[in-house]
Design a protein around this motif. Structure first.
Motif, PDB file in Angstrom:
ATOM      1  N   SER A  83       0.834  -1.206   0.000  1.00 22.86           N
ATOM      2  CA  SER A  83       0.000   0.000   0.000  1.00 22.86           C
ATOM      3  C   SER A  83       0.864   1.250   0.000  1.00 22.86           C
ATOM      4  O   SER A  83       0.540   2.245  -0.666  1.00 22.86           O
ATOM      5  CB  SER A  83      -0.928   0.005   1.216  1.00 22.86           C
ATOM      6  OG  SER A  83      -1.825  -1.078   1.176  1.00 22.86           O
ATOM      7  N   ASN A 331      -6.710   5.688  -4.079  1.00 23.15           N
ATOM      8  CA  ASN A 331      -7.905   5.170  -3.392  1.00 23.15           C
ATOM      9  C   ASN A 331      -7.694   3.738  -2.925  1.00 23.15           C
ATOM     10  O   ASN A 331      -8.057   3.366  -1.800  1.00 23.15           O
ATOM     11  CB  ASN A 331      -9.117   5.240  -4.313  1.00 23.15           C
ATOM     12  CG  ASN A 331      -9.606   6.653  -4.525  1.00 23.15           C
ATOM     13  OD1 ASN A 331      -9.299   7.552  -3.743  1.00 23.15           O
ATOM     14  ND2 ASN A 331     -10.369   6.865  -5.589  1.00 23.15           N
ATOM     15  N   ILE A 332      -7.111   2.924  -3.796  1.00 23.91           N
ATOM     16  CA  ILE A 332      -6.849   1.527  -3.446  1.00 23.91           C
ATOM     17  C   ILE A 332      -5.858   1.453  -2.295  1.00 23.91           C
ATOM     18  O   ILE A 332      -6.034   0.683  -1.338  1.00 23.91           O
ATOM     19  CB  ILE A 332      -6.330   0.752  -4.677  1.00 23.91           C
ATOM     20  CG1 ILE A 332      -7.441   0.628  -5.730  1.00 23.91           C
ATOM     21  CG2 ILE A 332      -5.819  -0.631  -4.280  1.00 23.91           C
ATOM     22  CD1 ILE A 332      -6.960   0.126  -7.069  1.00 23.91           C
ATOM     23  N   GLU A 334      -5.200   3.691   0.074  1.00 22.36           N
ATOM     24  CA  GLU A 334      -5.793   4.130   1.342  1.00 22.36           C
ATOM     25  C   GLU A 334      -6.800   3.126   1.878  1.00 22.36           C
ATOM     26  O   GLU A 334      -6.864   2.872   3.086  1.00 22.36           O
ATOM     27  CB  GLU A 334      -6.443   5.500   1.143  1.00 22.36           C
ATOM     28  CG  GLU A 334      -5.416   6.609   0.892  1.00 22.36           C
ATOM     29  CD  GLU A 334      -6.056   7.956   0.623  1.00 22.36           C
ATOM     30  OE1 GLU A 334      -7.264   7.981   0.295  1.00 22.36           O
ATOM     31  OE2 GLU A 334      -5.348   8.985   0.742  1.00 22.36           O
ATOM     32  N   TYR A 335      -7.562   2.509   0.964  1.00 16.60           N
ATOM     33  CA  TYR A 335      -8.557   1.512   1.383  1.00 16.60           C
ATOM     34  C   TYR A 335      -7.856   0.296   1.988  1.00 16.60           C
ATOM     35  O   TYR A 335      -8.264  -0.221   3.044  1.00 16.60           O
ATOM     36  CB  TYR A 335      -9.418   1.105   0.187  1.00 16.60           C
ATOM     37  CG  TYR A 335     -10.569   0.206   0.541  1.00 16.60           C
ATOM     38  CD1 TYR A 335     -11.802   0.734   0.904  1.00 16.60           C
ATOM     39  CD2 TYR A 335     -10.435  -1.186   0.515  1.00 16.60           C
ATOM     40  CE1 TYR A 335     -12.868  -0.090   1.238  1.00 16.60           C
ATOM     41  CE2 TYR A 335     -11.479  -2.016   0.848  1.00 16.60           C
ATOM     42  CZ  TYR A 335     -12.700  -1.460   1.205  1.00 16.60           C
ATOM     43  OH  TYR A 335     -13.753  -2.284   1.547  1.00 16.60           O
ATOM     44  N   CYS A 336      -6.802  -0.171   1.315  1.00 17.24           N
ATOM     45  CA  CYS A 336      -6.093  -1.362   1.796  1.00 17.24           C
ATOM     46  C   CYS A 336      -5.347  -1.083   3.090  1.00 17.24           C
ATOM     47  O   CYS A 336      -5.260  -1.942   3.969  1.00 17.24           O
ATOM     48  CB  CYS A 336      -5.129  -1.853   0.716  1.00 17.24           C
ATOM     49  SG  CYS A 336      -5.969  -2.527  -0.733  1.00 17.24           S
ATOM     50  N   LYS A 338      -6.280   1.086   5.374  1.00 19.63           N
ATOM     51  CA  LYS A 338      -7.299   1.214   6.416  1.00 19.63           C
ATOM     52  C   LYS A 338      -7.802  -0.151   6.885  1.00 19.63           C
ATOM     53  O   LYS A 338      -8.022  -0.369   8.083  1.00 19.63           O
ATOM     54  CB  LYS A 338      -8.466   2.045   5.893  1.00 19.63           C
ATOM     55  CG  LYS A 338      -9.608   2.211   6.884  1.00 19.63           C
ATOM     56  CD  LYS A 338     -10.721   3.059   6.292  1.00 19.63           C
ATOM     57  CE  LYS A 338     -11.892   3.192   7.268  1.00 19.63           C
ATOM     58  NZ  LYS A 338     -13.001   4.001   6.694  1.00 19.63           N
ATOM     59  N   HIS A 339      -7.957  -1.100   5.926  1.00 20.41           N
ATOM     60  CA  HIS A 339      -8.557  -2.394   6.250  1.00 20.41           C
ATOM     61  C   HIS A 339      -7.520  -3.525   6.360  1.00 20.41           C
ATOM     62  O   HIS A 339      -7.902  -4.700   6.420  1.00 20.41           O
ATOM     63  CB  HIS A 339      -9.614  -2.756   5.207  1.00 20.41           C
ATOM     64  CG  HIS A 339     -10.764  -1.788   5.167  1.00 20.41           C
ATOM     65  ND1 HIS A 339     -11.777  -1.810   6.089  1.00 20.41           N
ATOM     66  CD2 HIS A 339     -11.035  -0.762   4.319  1.00 20.41           C
ATOM     67  CE1 HIS A 339     -12.652  -0.850   5.807  1.00 20.41           C
ATOM     68  NE2 HIS A 339     -12.232  -0.198   4.741  1.00 20.41           N
ATOM     69  N   ILE A 361     -16.884  -5.091  -1.589  1.00 20.50           N
ATOM     70  CA  ILE A 361     -15.865  -4.074  -1.370  1.00 20.50           C
ATOM     71  C   ILE A 361     -16.432  -2.707  -1.725  1.00 20.50           C
ATOM     72  O   ILE A 361     -17.287  -2.588  -2.617  1.00 20.50           O
ATOM     73  CB  ILE A 361     -14.604  -4.387  -2.211  1.00 20.50           C
ATOM     74  CG1 ILE A 361     -13.422  -3.523  -1.758  1.00 20.50           C
ATOM     75  CG2 ILE A 361     -14.879  -4.206  -3.698  1.00 20.50           C
ATOM     76  CD1 ILE A 361     -12.096  -3.965  -2.370  1.00 20.50           C
ATOM     77  N   ASP A 362     -15.969  -1.679  -1.028  1.00 14.49           N
ATOM     78  CA  ASP A 362     -16.438  -0.309  -1.284  1.00 14.49           C
ATOM     79  C   ASP A 362     -15.496   0.425  -2.232  1.00 14.49           C
ATOM     80  O   ASP A 362     -15.073   1.554  -1.991  1.00 14.49           O
ATOM     81  CB  ASP A 362     -16.540   0.463   0.038  1.00 14.49           C
ATOM     82  CG  ASP A 362     -17.587  -0.136   0.967  1.00 14.49           C
ATOM     83  OD1 ASP A 362     -18.596  -0.642   0.456  1.00 14.49           O
ATOM     84  OD2 ASP A 362     -17.381  -0.113   2.193  1.00 14.49           O
ATOM     85  N   LEU A 363     -15.134  -0.244  -3.313  1.00 10.55           N
ATOM     86  CA  LEU A 363     -14.348   0.354  -4.391  1.00 10.55           C
ATOM     87  C   LEU A 363     -15.008  -0.009  -5.707  1.00 10.55           C
ATOM     88  O   LEU A 363     -15.481  -1.138  -5.881  1.00 10.55           O
ATOM     89  CB  LEU A 363     -12.909  -0.177  -4.388  1.00 10.55           C
ATOM     90  CG  LEU A 363     -11.959   0.309  -3.289  1.00 10.55           C
ATOM     91  CD1 LEU A 363     -10.649  -0.463  -3.367  1.00 10.55           C
ATOM     92  CD2 LEU A 363     -11.699   1.806  -3.401  1.00 10.55           C
TER      93      LEU A 363
END
Length: 577
Positions: A83, A331-332, A334-336, A338-339, A361-363
Motif C-alpha cells: 500500500s 484510493n486503493i 488508502e482503502y487497503c 485502512k482495512h 468491497i467499497d471500491l
C-alpha cells in the motif's frame, strides 16, 4: 560432454566479435553496471544511442523515434506491491503528470516523463523502496507467478520465497546486469490453476508431481509467438535456485550474440536443439537431472471475487485495458491500508486486493472487462499502429466478458499482449491492401494455452477496424451455439479441426449474407455448399478456398470509386486572386 561435442555448440568466438550487433559491442566496451555511475550526470536532452541502450538496464526508456518522452518501468517480483508503494506511485504520478500502465509481467510503466525530470522521478521511485533495475534490456525481467500464489485454493507450493532468491541473485549483479545475449522472461507457479498461461516464457517452472512429491517441470524457449518446449527435467523445491543459476550461466556463455533478431533462448534452441542445450545445463549443474513428472495443470475460470484458502476473499480491480489513474491507485492504497489488506499486480494487467472478510468491497472500477490483455498502444509505444485504449470500443466487450474469452490485443507484430497465447488474438495494423490506407486487424483463433498445446492460428490477415466488432461477434456466436463450456475447449474440439482457409471463408460468408447458420459438419466443401452455394465467389472457386477468400474480400472491402468521387476527382477549381 566431451570438448569435441562442446565445440559444436560454442557459437560465440573471438572471430565473431566483428560481426556482433551494436549492443554486444557496447557491452564489450563497458559493462552496464560500471556505466550506472554516469546516469546522474547525463544530459537527457542530448542522449547518444549508446546511452539509450545502457539506460534500459536501469528501467529508463527513451526512443530516438520519440526522443522527447521518457518512461520508467518498475519491477515487482511476483507482482507483490505494498500500500505504501502504491501511495508513492500515486504521489509521483501526480507530481509529474504521469500515466500508469500495468504490464503483462506484473510490473508498471510510468509514461510522460521528460528530459528535465526523468532522473528526479527515477530517484523518487528509488527512495520509495521500489526497483527499476533490469526491467528492460538484456536481463532477467520481472519474475512472474500465479496471482494467488500461497493463498489460493489451487496453490500447492508457494513460490514467492524462490522468486526472491532468484531476483536477489541476478539483481545488481555486475557479472550479469545488461550482459545476457537477450532478455529472459521467467514464470514459476506452484498452482495447478493459473489466471494466465506461462508457456510464453523463456523459462517456465510448472507445477508437477513425481513419486508422490510435488515440484516443477521445466519448459524452455517460449516467447510471444512460440510455446516453451518440454525439457524433460523435474526439479524439487530445493533445486530451483541452483538450476536457475545454471541456466543463467549457460545462456550467458552460449546464447547467440550476432543477429539482434535471433538472440532469444528460442533461437539458441532452434540452432543447437533442446537436447544439446540440456546437455550443457547438465554439465554445469553437476547433479544428475530427474526426468519430468506429471504436470499439474487444469482450466479454471476465475471471478471478480474468489474465496481463498483461509476463508477470506480476493477482489479483482479492473484497469482500463492496462491503464489506471493515479487517483485510483491512491484510493486503493488508502482503502487497503485502512482495512489491512494486501495488493498484487496480475499478469492479466489487473490489480488484486486480498484478504477481504466478505465478498464485497467499497471500491468501484468503470471497466466491465477483465479478460483482455492489451499492449501500451501507439500513444505510449513508437512501434504500435493502434491506440489500443481507444480501439477496444470496436470489440464486442459484453460478449467477451460474458463468455470469459481471453483476448490478446497487440498494437503491432511484436506481440506484447501475447496474441498467439489467447482464445482470440488481435494485432492492430495499417494496410492499403483493401484500397485505402486504413486501420486493419489480424485475427488469431484457437490458442490452447492452459497446457501449452498450441498457439492461436492466424485466420484473418486483414479485417477493417470498422467491421471488426461484427466479425468477432460472428466468431463468438459460433462458440455460444456450441455445447462447450470454455472457448479453449471449443477451439480444441471445433475450430482447430478446420483449415484456416475454410474458417476465413465461413465467417466472411456469414458476414456478407447475415445468415444465422452454424458449424454442423467437418466436411468443409459440403457445409459451404449447403449454406452458401449461391455465393458467386464460392461457386467460381469450388474447393479452392484461398481464391474464394480473395474474391469475397475484394467484393466486401476493396474500395470502388463512386460516380460522385469520379466527378470530384475530375473537377478543377480556378483560384482567382
Amino acid at each position: 560432454m566431451s570438448t569435441e561435442q562442446l565445440a559444436a555448440v560454442e557459437l560465440n568466438t573471438k572471430e565473431d566479435f566483428e560481426n556482433y550487433n551494436i549492443r554486444e559491442k557496447l557491452k564489450k566496451a563497458q559493462r552496464p553496471f560500471d556505466y550506472y555511475k554516469h546516469i546522474k550526470d547525463l544530459d537527457y536532452e542530448q542522449l547518444a544511442e549508446s546511452d539509450r541502450y545502457f539506460l534500459q538496464d536501469f528501467g529508463i526508456y527513451n526512443n530516438s523515434l520519440n526522443d522527447e518522452e521518457f518512461m520508467l518501468r518498475l519491477r515487482f517480483p511476483a507482482g507483490r506491491i505494498t500500500s505504501a508503494q502504491l501511495k508513492s506511485i500515486s504521489n509521483i504520478c501526480n507530481k509529474y503528470d504521469l500515466t500508469i500502465i500495468l504490464t503483462a509481467r506484473a510490473g508498471m510503466q510510468l509514461h510522460g516523463l521528460e528530459a528535465h525530470n526523468v532522473y528526479e522521478a527515477y530517484k523518487a521511485v528509488e527512495e520509495a523502496n521500489m526497483n527499476t533495475w533490469q526491467s528492460f534490456g538484456d536481463n532477467v525481467r520481472n519474475i512472474t507467478t500465479d496471482i494467488f500464489d500461497g493463498i489460493g485454493k489451487h496453490n500447492i507450493i508457494e513460490v514467492y520465497p524462490y522468486i526472491e532468491q532468484m531476483q536477489d541473485y541476478i539483481l545488481k549483479n555486475p557479472e550479469y546486469v545488461g550482459l545476457l545475449p537477450r532478455r529472459l522472461s521467467i514464470g514459476i507457479s506452484g498452482s495447478y490453476a493459473n489466471g494466465s498461461s506461462f508457456f510464453a516464457s523463456d523459462i517456465y517452472f510448472a507445477l508437477a508431481k513425481k513419486d508422490d512429491t510435488y515440484g516443477f517441470n521445466v519448459y524452455l524457449g517460449g516467447k510471444n509467438t512460440e510455446i516453451a518446449q518440454d525439457a524433460n527435467i523435474f526439479l524439487k523445491k530445493d533445486e530451483i535456485l541452483d538450476f536457475y543459476k545454471t541456466i543463467i550461466r549457460v545462456f550467458y556463455i552460449h546464447g547467440l550474440r550476432l543477429d539482434r533478431e535471433r538472440n532469444r533462448l528460442y533461437h539458441l534452441l532452434e540452432e543447437i536443439g533442446i537436447e544439446k542445450f540440456v546437455a550443457l545445463l547438465q554439465e554445469d549443474y553437476k547433479s544428475e537431472f530427474n526426468s519430468k513428472g506429471d504436470i499439474q495443470l487444469q482450466k479454471v475460470e476465475f471471478e471478480d471475487f474468489n474465496e481463498l484458502k483461509n476463508g477470506t476473499y480476493s477482489f479483482c480491480y479492473h484497469s482500463k485495458f492496462a491503464k489506471i489513474e493515479a487517483s485510483e491507485v491512491l484510493n486503493i492504497s488508502e482503502y487497503c491500508e485502512k482495512h489491512n489488506l494486501e495488493t498484487r499486480i496480475g499478469t492479466d494487467q489487473q490489480l488484486y486486493i486480498l484478504n477481504l472478510k466478505e465478498n464485497k468491497i467499497d471500491l468501484e472500477h468503470d471497466n466491465i472487462n477483465r479478460t483482455i490483455v492489451a499492449c501500451a498502444g501507439s500513444e505510449y509505444c513508437p512501434y504500435a499502429y493502434w491506440t489500443i485504449k481507444d480501439e477496444v470500443q470496436y470489440l464486442p466487450l459484453e460478449k467477451i466478458q460474458k463468455n470469459k474469452i481471453l483476448v490478446g490485443f497487440s498494437g503491432c507484430l511484436r506481440g506484447c499482449a501475447k496474441h498467439e497465447h489467447a482464445d482470440i488474438g488481435l494485432v492492430g495494423l495499417k494496410s492499403n491492401y483493401l484500397g485505402n490506407r486504413e486501420k486493419t486487424a489480424r485475427i488469431y483463433l484457437g490458442g490452447l494455452y492452459t497446457e501449452g498445446k498450441a498457439l492461436a492460428r492466424k485466420v484473418f490477415t486483414t479485417i477493417p477496424l470498422t467491421n471488426l466488432k461484427e466479425i468477432l461477434e460472428i466468431i463468438i456466436e459460433e462458440y455460444e451455439n456450441s455445447s462447450y463450456k470454455t472457448f479453449e475447449s471449443f477451439s480444441e474440439n471445433v475450430l482447430n479441426k478446420y483449415s484456416i482457409e475454410f474458417l476465413n471463408l465461413w465467417v466472411l460468408a456469414k458476414f456478407k449474407t447475415k445468415k444465422k447458420v452454424y458449424l454442423d459438419s467437418f466436411d468443409e466443401v459440403e457445409i459451404l455448399n449447403k449454406y452458401f452455394g449461391d455465393l458467386e465467389s464460392i461457386q467460381n472457386c469450388s474447393d479452392d478456398f484461398d481464391s474464394a477468400v480473395k474474391l469475397l474480400s475484394k467484393e466486401l472491402w476493396v474500395y470502388k470509386e463512386s460516380q460522385e468521387d469520379i466527378k470530384l476527382n475530375k473537377t478543377y477549381v480556378m483560384m482567382i486572386e
